[in-house]
Design a protein around this motif. Structure first.
Motif, PDB file in Angstrom:
ATOM      1  N   ARG A 179      37.020  34.920  53.080  1.00  0.00           N
ATOM      2  CA  ARG A 179      37.561  34.706  51.742  1.00  0.00           C
ATOM      3  C   ARG A 179      38.780  33.799  51.734  1.00  0.00           C
ATOM      4  O   ARG A 179      39.180  33.315  50.671  1.00  0.00           O
ATOM      5  N   GLY A 180      39.399  33.614  52.893  1.00  0.00           N
ATOM      6  CA  GLY A 180      40.590  32.781  52.932  1.00  0.00           C
ATOM      7  C   GLY A 180      41.529  33.195  54.048  1.00  0.00           C
ATOM      8  O   GLY A 180      41.103  33.786  55.049  1.00  0.00           O
ATOM      9  N   LEU A 181      42.805  32.913  53.882  1.00  0.00           N
ATOM     10  CA  LEU A 181      43.818  33.167  54.896  1.00  0.00           C
ATOM     11  C   LEU A 181      44.803  34.214  54.402  1.00  0.00           C
ATOM     12  O   LEU A 181      45.146  34.251  53.220  1.00  0.00           O
ATOM     13  N   VAL A 182      45.263  35.055  55.342  1.00  0.00           N
ATOM     14  CA  VAL A 182      46.264  36.078  55.031  1.00  0.00           C
ATOM     15  C   VAL A 182      47.396  35.944  56.038  1.00  0.00           C
ATOM     16  O   VAL A 182      47.164  35.898  57.250  1.00  0.00           O
ATOM     17  N   PHE A 183      48.627  35.881  55.522  1.00  0.00           N
ATOM     18  CA  PHE A 183      49.803  35.711  56.374  1.00  0.00           C
ATOM     19  C   PHE A 183      50.778  36.864  56.133  1.00  0.00           C
ATOM     20  O   PHE A 183      50.985  37.283  54.991  1.00  0.00           O
ATOM     21  N   MET A 184      51.391  37.350  57.224  1.00  0.00           N
ATOM     22  CA  MET A 184      52.443  38.354  57.088  1.00  0.00           C
ATOM     23  C   MET A 184      53.495  38.112  58.161  1.00  0.00           C
ATOM     24  O   MET A 184      53.162  37.818  59.311  1.00  0.00           O
TER      25      MET A 184
ATOM     26  N   LEU B  17      43.152  26.232  46.351  1.00  0.00           N
ATOM     27  CA  LEU B  17      44.091  25.112  46.477  1.00  0.00           C
ATOM     28  C   LEU B  17      45.402  25.385  45.740  1.00  0.00           C
ATOM     29  O   LEU B  17      45.986  24.505  45.109  1.00  0.00           O
ATOM     30  N   ARG B  18      45.857  26.611  45.848  1.00  0.00           N
ATOM     31  CA  ARG B  18      47.159  27.024  45.344  1.00  0.00           C
ATOM     32  C   ARG B  18      47.524  28.339  46.012  1.00  0.00           C
ATOM     33  O   ARG B  18      46.655  29.033  46.547  1.00  0.00           O
ATOM     34  N   LEU B  19      48.800  28.670  45.990  1.00  0.00           N
ATOM     35  CA  LEU B  19      49.238  29.925  46.574  1.00  0.00           C
ATOM     36  C   LEU B  19      48.671  31.096  45.782  1.00  0.00           C
ATOM     37  O   LEU B  19      48.657  31.085  44.548  1.00  0.00           O
ATOM     38  N   GLY B  20      48.198  32.113  46.504  1.00  0.00           N
ATOM     39  CA  GLY B  20      47.655  33.298  45.858  1.00  0.00           C
ATOM     40  C   GLY B  20      48.688  34.410  45.778  1.00  0.00           C
ATOM     41  O   GLY B  20      49.882  34.164  45.658  1.00  0.00           O
ATOM     42  N   GLN B  21      48.204  35.644  45.859  1.00  0.00           N
ATOM     43  CA  GLN B  21      49.092  36.805  45.786  1.00  0.00           C
ATOM     44  C   GLN B  21      50.159  36.735  46.866  1.00  0.00           C
ATOM     45  O   GLN B  21      49.879  36.409  48.016  1.00  0.00           O
TER      46      GLN B  21
END
Length: 243
Positions: free
Chosen positions: A11-16, A205-209
């Motif tokens: 679904r995309g990328l997740v960063f923490m 193509l934009r920042l999500g949550q």
């Protein structure tokens, strides 16, 4: 120290990332280690850093300064045609900053080194994520390496290796990351909340949550408490060793 993780999902990328920095037990501060850039509809990028704070802040400042006036400053993250080229630009900036310290005779035993995770998407290409080393070289996440960690990685890695699945929802991925971060916090005082979270959905193509998870966040507290209980219960269910 630091702990940062980037996950590459379908679904995309997740960063923490955590936010603790320290130069001794009596000098502890909170600094943001995650930085984001976006041109809605064209590109979105997230950078996380581990290592010397002065080095990472210098790299981010260089990239940020070029981005704010892209028409006058070259090269800029806004002008790169692909995520690979963006990773090369970031890697060059990192290497230049470290070499500048070395040339000035201020570097001792790699004290000014840093490691970065860069991920995002540029229109016309897929989401991509890179691990950038102090030497300026980098590797890319893929099927065999679907997540990257930097900083204090060893305590939070086992849960990621066992439970990561590229088909995870964003919500499940955040739960997995919080378990990984909680395991690290419990084992190492140099890593601590608040944690910064950023979602990048494929083709948005934009920042999500995005949110900052405080030490007393109710959901994080519940995950920490219940994960500890679940581990103890799982241990009790295992057969006892027999002499």
């Amino acid at each position: 120290m630091t702990y940062c993780v980037g996950l590459m999902l379908e679904r995309g990328l997740v960063f923490m990332s955590d936010t603790r920095t320290n130069a001794g037990v009596d000098n502890i501060s909170t600094f943001r280690k995650m930085h984001c850039w976006e041109v809605p509809g064209d590109r979105v990028m997230v950078l996380m850093s581990a290592g010397n704070l002065a080095t990472t802040q210098a790299v981010v400042s260089i990239l940020d300064e070029r981005t704010k006036a892209a028409e006058d400053r070259d090269p800029s993250l806004r002008a790169q045609p692909s995520m690979f080229r963006a990773a090369s630009l970031v890697a060059d900036a990192l290497r230049e900053v470290i070499e500048r310290h070395a040339d000035a005779g201020q570097r001792a035993d790699a004290a000014f080194n840093a490691t970065l995770i860069l991920g995002g998407q540029i229109a016309g290409g897929p989401p991509r994520m890179f691990l950038i080393y102090p030497e300026g070289n980098f590797i890319e996440a893929g099927e065999d390496t679907p997540f990257f960690q930097i900083g204090e990685t060893k305590y939070g890695r086992p849960i990621l290796v066992r439970a990561f699945d590229k088909r995870l929802s964003f919500e499940a991925a955040v739960k997995l990351l919080l378990v990984s971060f909680d395991s690290t916090v419990k084992a190492n005082l140099s890593v601590a909340a608040p944690f910064d979270l950023q979602i990048v959905e494929t083709d948005a193509l934009r920042l999500g949550q995005a949110r900052r998870i405080a030490p007393d966040d109710p959901y994080y507290s519940a995950v920490s408490e219940n994960w500890g209980k679940a581990l103890k219960n799982a241990l009790d269910l295992l057969p006892d060793y027999e002499f």
